[in-house]
Write a protein that holds these residues in place. Sequence first.
Motif, short mmCIF file in Angstrom:
data_model
loop_
_atom_site.label_atom_id
_atom_site.label_comp_id
_atom_site.label_asym_id
_atom_site.label_seq_id
_atom_site.Cartn_x
_atom_site.Cartn_y
_atom_site.Cartn_z
N LEU A 168 44.46 41.38 38.86
CA LEU A 168 43.20 41.37 38.08
C LEU A 168 43.03 40.04 37.35
O LEU A 168 41.92 39.56 37.17
CB LEU A 168 43.17 42.53 37.10
CG LEU A 168 43.24 43.92 37.73
CD1 LEU A 168 43.14 45.00 36.67
CD2 LEU A 168 42.14 44.11 38.77
N ILE A 181 36.51 40.58 42.39
CA ILE A 181 37.21 41.72 42.98
C ILE A 181 36.15 42.75 43.38
O ILE A 181 35.37 43.20 42.53
CB ILE A 181 38.21 42.32 41.97
CG1 ILE A 181 39.24 41.25 41.57
CG2 ILE A 181 38.91 43.55 42.57
CD1 ILE A 181 40.14 41.64 40.41
N VAL A 192 35.20 46.37 44.84
CA VAL A 192 35.68 47.73 45.11
C VAL A 192 34.70 48.44 46.04
O VAL A 192 33.51 48.13 46.05
CB VAL A 192 35.88 48.54 43.81
CG1 VAL A 192 36.96 47.93 42.95
CG2 VAL A 192 34.57 48.69 43.03
N ARG A 204 37.25 51.76 41.32
CA ARG A 204 36.97 51.06 40.06
C ARG A 204 37.74 51.72 38.91
O ARG A 204 38.32 51.04 38.07
CB ARG A 204 35.48 51.06 39.78
CG ARG A 204 35.20 50.28 38.55
CD ARG A 204 33.80 49.83 38.31
NE ARG A 204 33.92 48.85 37.25
CZ ARG A 204 33.39 47.66 37.25
NH1 ARG A 204 32.66 47.26 38.23
NH2 ARG A 204 33.59 46.85 36.24
N LEU A 234 41.37 50.74 39.14
CA LEU A 234 41.64 49.37 38.67
C LEU A 234 41.58 49.31 37.15
O LEU A 234 42.40 48.64 36.51
CB LEU A 234 40.63 48.38 39.25
CG LEU A 234 40.76 48.02 40.73
CD1 LEU A 234 39.80 46.89 41.06
CD2 LEU A 234 42.19 47.62 41.09
N ILE A 273 35.02 42.61 38.31
CA ILE A 273 35.07 43.72 39.25
C ILE A 273 33.65 44.18 39.56
O ILE A 273 32.90 44.56 38.66
CB ILE A 273 35.90 44.89 38.68
CG1 ILE A 273 37.30 44.40 38.30
CG2 ILE A 273 35.98 46.02 39.71
CD1 ILE A 273 38.13 45.45 37.56
#
Length: 160
Positions: A80, A86, A88, A94, A97, A110
């Motif tokens: 991360l 990133i 998903v 999500r 994470l 994200i």
Amino acid sequence: MPPFKLLFVCLGNICRSPAADGVMNRLVKEAGLLDQIHIDSAGTAGWHAGKHADPRMRKAGAERGYDFSHIARQVRAEDLAHYDLILVMDDQNRRDLSALDPQRLHDAKIRHFCEFCTRHSEREVPDPYYGGDSGFQHVIDLMEDGCAGILLEIQRRLAQ
Ligand code: 4NP
């Protein structure tokens, strides 16, 4: 300039995210940007770590000229911090994470893969694991759409 670091995340890292990785790799290669964009994928679960992508996903990819040769790995908290963007595949990814980042330091990096699709209206990339062959083809359709949008976004950031 250091390369832009991109990570695709799904549950098992044997269907959706290795497909994203492979489709993105081809687009980035065609754009001549392989030295500027580093692409990887990982799964929130470690069940399949060390294994090749699901044979059904590899076959669907091979039919369109892709080589999904990624070896699965589980996502780590350090990822991360390391990656710049990133992606998903679904809401559960999500949440999983976020559990690795209780202080939510990396939330802004994200994003949902489907945000970058322009020709599909799904909110999530459906998990093809328990379905038939058409699900794997549909994953690639979504990947070709979303990865094109992601490349535009990265090119925009690299130009800044
Ligand atoms: P993926 O698909 O998250 O797209 O890699 C799955 C792979 C394996 C399992 C579920 C989803 N599984 O339950 O083992």
